[in-house]
Write an enzyme that holds these catalytic residues in place. Structure first.
Site, PDB file in Angstrom:
ATOM      1  N   LYS A   1     -10.585   8.217 -11.157  1.00  0.00           N
ATOM      2  CA  LYS A   1     -10.690   9.372 -10.256  1.00  0.00           C
ATOM      3  C   LYS A   1      -9.286   9.777  -9.806  1.00  0.00           C
ATOM      4  CE  LYS A   1     -10.783  10.183  -6.026  1.00  0.00           C
ATOM      5  NZ  LYS A   1     -10.059  11.461  -6.032  1.00  0.00           N
TER       6      LYS A   1
ATOM      7  N   GLU B   1      -1.895  -0.696  -4.507  1.00  0.00           N
ATOM      8  CA  GLU B   1      -0.469  -0.322  -4.473  1.00  0.00           C
ATOM      9  C   GLU B   1      -0.341   0.754  -3.410  1.00  0.00           C
ATOM     10  OE1 GLU B   1       1.927  -1.648  -5.937  1.00  0.00           O
ATOM     11  OE2 GLU B   1       1.220  -2.550  -7.783  1.00  0.00           O
TER      12      GLU B   1
ATOM     13  N   CYS C   1       6.796   6.242  -3.569  1.00  0.00           N
ATOM     14  CA  CYS C   1       6.467   5.157  -2.655  1.00  0.00           C
ATOM     15  C   CYS C   1       7.611   4.172  -2.483  1.00  0.00           C
ATOM     16  CB  CYS C   1       5.237   4.431  -3.183  1.00  0.00           C
ATOM     17  SG  CYS C   1       5.433   3.926  -4.890  1.00  0.00           S
TER      18      CYS C   1
ATOM     19  N   GLU D   1       6.066   6.392   6.840  1.00  0.00           N
ATOM     20  CA  GLU D   1       6.388   7.032   5.571  1.00  0.00           C
ATOM     21  C   GLU D   1       6.379   8.553   5.777  1.00  0.00           C
ATOM     22  OE1 GLU D   1       3.321   6.465   2.583  1.00  0.00           O
ATOM     23  OE2 GLU D   1       4.856   5.809   1.181  1.00  0.00           O
TER      24      GLU D   1
HETATM   25  P1  NAD Z   1      -4.129   9.074  -0.601  1.00  0.00           P
HETATM   26  O1  NAD Z   1      -4.277   7.669  -0.170  1.00  0.00           O
HETATM   27  O2  NAD Z   1      -4.434  10.130   0.378  1.00  0.00           O
HETATM   28  O3  NAD Z   1      -5.065   9.365  -1.873  1.00  0.00           O
HETATM   29  C1  NAD Z   1      -4.963   8.581  -3.044  1.00  0.00           C
HETATM   30  C2  NAD Z   1      -6.253   8.713  -3.838  1.00  0.00           C
HETATM   31  O4  NAD Z   1      -7.336   8.169  -3.075  1.00  0.00           O
HETATM   32  C3  NAD Z   1      -6.656  10.149  -4.169  1.00  0.00           C
HETATM   33  O5  NAD Z   1      -7.215  10.180  -5.449  1.00  0.00           O
HETATM   34  C4  NAD Z   1      -7.716  10.438  -3.114  1.00  0.00           C
HETATM   35  O6  NAD Z   1      -8.603  11.476  -3.492  1.00  0.00           O
HETATM   36  C5  NAD Z   1      -8.405   9.103  -3.026  1.00  0.00           C
HETATM   37  N1  NAD Z   1      -9.139   8.842  -1.777  1.00  0.00           N
HETATM   38  C6  NAD Z   1      -8.872   9.324  -0.539  1.00  0.00           C
HETATM   39  N2  NAD Z   1      -9.758   8.820   0.345  1.00  0.00           N
HETATM   40  C7  NAD Z   1     -10.597   8.006  -0.345  1.00  0.00           C
HETATM   41  C8  NAD Z   1     -11.700   7.190   0.018  1.00  0.00           C
HETATM   42  N3  NAD Z   1     -12.130   7.100   1.267  1.00  0.00           N
HETATM   43  N4  NAD Z   1     -12.305   6.490  -0.955  1.00  0.00           N
HETATM   44  C9  NAD Z   1     -11.887   6.529  -2.236  1.00  0.00           C
HETATM   45  N5  NAD Z   1     -10.846   7.292  -2.638  1.00  0.00           N
HETATM   46  C10 NAD Z   1     -10.195   8.024  -1.701  1.00  0.00           C
HETATM   47  O7  NAD Z   1      -2.650   9.180  -1.177  1.00  0.00           O
HETATM   48  P2  NAD Z   1      -1.887  10.470  -1.702  1.00  0.00           P
HETATM   49  O8  NAD Z   1      -1.596  11.336  -0.523  1.00  0.00           O
HETATM   50  O9  NAD Z   1      -2.623  11.027  -2.869  1.00  0.00           O
HETATM   51  O10 NAD Z   1      -0.530   9.796  -2.269  1.00  0.00           O
HETATM   52  C11 NAD Z   1       0.540   9.450  -1.473  1.00  0.00           C
HETATM   53  C12 NAD Z   1       0.486   7.992  -1.056  1.00  0.00           C
HETATM   54  O11 NAD Z   1       0.433   7.155  -2.212  1.00  0.00           O
HETATM   55  C13 NAD Z   1       1.722   7.550  -0.314  1.00  0.00           C
HETATM   56  O12 NAD Z   1       1.356   6.777   0.805  1.00  0.00           O
HETATM   57  C14 NAD Z   1       2.479   6.690  -1.323  1.00  0.00           C
HETATM   58  O13 NAD Z   1       3.338   5.743  -0.769  1.00  0.00           O
HETATM   59  C15 NAD Z   1       1.375   6.090  -2.081  1.00  0.00           C
HETATM   60  N6  NAD Z   1       1.823   5.639  -3.410  1.00  0.00           N
HETATM   61  C16 NAD Z   1       1.994   4.300  -3.625  1.00  0.00           C
HETATM   62  C17 NAD Z   1       2.464   3.853  -4.853  1.00  0.00           C
HETATM   63  C18 NAD Z   1       2.664   2.381  -5.137  1.00  0.00           C
HETATM   64  O14 NAD Z   1       2.732   2.006  -6.300  1.00  0.00           O
HETATM   65  N7  NAD Z   1       2.768   1.515  -4.131  1.00  0.00           N
HETATM   66  C19 NAD Z   1       2.736   4.765  -5.871  1.00  0.00           C
HETATM   67  C20 NAD Z   1       2.544   6.111  -5.615  1.00  0.00           C
HETATM   68  C21 NAD Z   1       2.075   6.535  -4.380  1.00  0.00           C
END
Ligand code: NAD
Length: 488
Positions: A182, A259, A292, A391
């Protein structure tokens, strides 16, 4: 640019519209224009995808036939490689990332790196024997088997979407799992384009990979994280959502691999090259700071603080940014209006908190359209303030002053996150000594790169659970079975 690419879901081997017939808009953050409509997967599509993945795992040879997996996954890597230049403009259009990044981690190198996962099929010790052991008067030999976990739900964010989709599909599939992916609502094409290639150019059996894009951020993902037919969730995204997924996974005792976010520190020791440090500091603006593991806190020594700040201000004034399709830019827009408002809000609160804004500090008004924020340099940042602790996910560097090496380590570790970091010094040994004291999953010493298909990557503390890439990352997607046999 060529017309909109594949925008259908992949469910049970078929490219398909959503059962509801609904679509959602894919928006280019650099122009704010709708670049295409995408099938808006709903709860019923997710249910069908999970059923397909479960059946493919339970009723086909995918999980046991390693030779076939190797052939099919090689077809996938080769096809992705052939299509790189078709995929490139669409990734830039939906992510807003600078095109130069697609020649590296955003596209090209992650396709190359997927080969590493395929090669693991030959390198992995899939079974091994332990020496005879006596237990309660009985002598037994034991054989250990490594087996796939089962159905993996992969949930990915928008910042490096293609890379993260591939980083999950590669090891999960090579290990023998089936997958329901997803993607984030902002970046559906980075998944649906892979779906088309899988369906049309590989022998990967129906149901082994299912892709359910959705315009809804959480509802469809919640079906995946709560369904008892799913054995594991592999999630990359924010710490807040990661906590929710961990709690939800507990209801059916899923393996949960996370992650999450970061607020990494770049420690410049007092004997370091400050010109190099300033250039390194400026590089947090790459992809608008939407990474990230970017080192968004820079720790400068009191003894050389003014000199360091002056060099940083010079570097920040020269950040090349704007049109993401221009190869000379390292930064385009932020991904969407909400992120743009969030970053501008944090900048305003940092000013109110007393941090000094030396460069930038607002919207990039030279652009008529798009979610562009100025490269922004804050100095004299209080290590306890929001800017130092939370962040931003924007092009904003927080500079913090420290007294001595112990103080620098204390400030660096004063974070709920523990994803990455950096240390620079004229002495490699001194820098390495400090690096070993930093509580994070990766550290760069004197500019050394830690990223690679064989480098375990992941977070301490609230930056995550588990590792992506490397042998440790491959093993996340495996179960371990021990079989006891009577010894002769
Ligand atoms: P997000 O957590 O808002 O969303 C990530 C994914 O989760 C999306 O596909 C979203 O639709 C889904 N999602 C949201 N709520 C959900 C729920 N309740 N149940 C299941 N799925 C759900 O993150 P974002 O805004 O898309 O991305 C930015 C974040 O990702 C930042 O915090 C960044 O640090 C992190 N990130 C971490 C890494 C790593 O490897 N540590 C890499 C890239 C990004």
């Amino acid at each position: 640019m060529s017309e909109a690419p594949e925008s259908r879901l992949l469910i049970d081997g078929k490219l398909t519209d959503a059962q509801s017939g609904k679509t959602f808009a894919n928006v280019n953050p650099a122009t704010e224009e709708v670049v295409g409509q995408v099938a808006d997967g709903g709860v019923e599509d997710m249910d069908a995808a999970i059923a397909a993945a479960r059946r493919a795992f339970d009723e086909t040879d995918w999980s046991t036939d390693r030779a076939f997996r190797k052939t099919a996954l090689q077809q996938l890597v080769d096809a992705l490689d052939r299509h790189k230049d078709d995929l490139r403009p669409h990734i830039v259009a939906e992510v807003g990332c600078p095109i130069m990044l697609t020649y590296a981690v955003q596209l090209d190198s992650c396709v190359t790196d997927m080969q590493w996962d395929i090669d693991m099929l030959d390198r992995m010790e899939w079974e091994y024997d332990l020496p005879v052991h006596e237990f309660m008067g009985m002598r037994s030999s034991r054989r250990v088997f490594r087996e796939p976990v089962g159905v993996v739900g992969a949930i990915t964010p928008w910042n490096f979407p293609f890379m993260l989709n591939v980083s999950k599909l590669g090891p999960a599939l090579a290990a023998g799992n089936t997958v329901v992916l997803k993607p984030a609502p902002d970046t559906p094409w980075s998944a649906t384009m892979i779906g088309k290639i899988i369906a049309e150019e590989t022998d990967i059996p129906a149901g082994v990979v299912n892709i359910v894009a959705s315009g809804d951020k959480a509802a469809v993902g919640e079906v995946l994280t709560g369904d008892p037919r799913v054995d594991m969730i592999s999630f990359t995204g924010s710490t807040g959502v990661g906590k929710r997924i961990m709690a939800r996974g507990a209801e059916t005792v899923k393996k949960v691999f996370l992650e999450l976010g970061g607020k990494s520190a770049n420690i410049i020791l007092d004997d370091a090259d400050l010109d190099g440090a300033a250039m390194g500091g400026m590089m947090i603006c790459i992809h608008g700071g939407q990474g990230c593991a970017i080192t968004t806190r820079m720790l400068l020594p009191e003894s050389r603080y003014d000199e360091g700040v002056e060099k940083l201000a010079g570097a920040f004034s020269m950040v090349p940014y704007g049109d993401p399709m221009d190869m000379s830019n390292i930064m385009g827009p932020l991904v969407n209006a909400a992120q743009y408002e969030k970053v501008l809000g944090m900048i305003e609160r940092a000013k109110a908190d007393g941090a000094k804004c030396l460069v930038g500090g607002g919207p990039a008004e030279q652009f008529d359209k798009g979610y562009f924020v100025q490269p922004t340099l804050f100095v004299d940042v209080d290590p306890e303030s929001e800017l130092a602790q939370d962040e931003v996910f924007g092009p904003v560097l927080a500079v913090i002053k420290y007294k001595d090496d112990d103080d620098a380590v204390r400030i660096a570790n004063n974070s709920r996150y523990g994803l990455s970091g950096a240390v620079s010094s004229a002495s490699l040994d001194r820098a390495l000594g400090v690096a070993k004291r930093i509580r994070t999953g990766t550290v760069s010493v004197n500019g050394g790169g830690w990223f690679g298909p064989d480098s375990p990557f992941g977070g301490y503390k609230e930056s995550g659970v588990g590792r992506e890439h490397g042998v440790a990352g491959f093993e996340e997607y495996l179960e371990t079975k021990t079989v006891g046999l009577p010894a002769d």
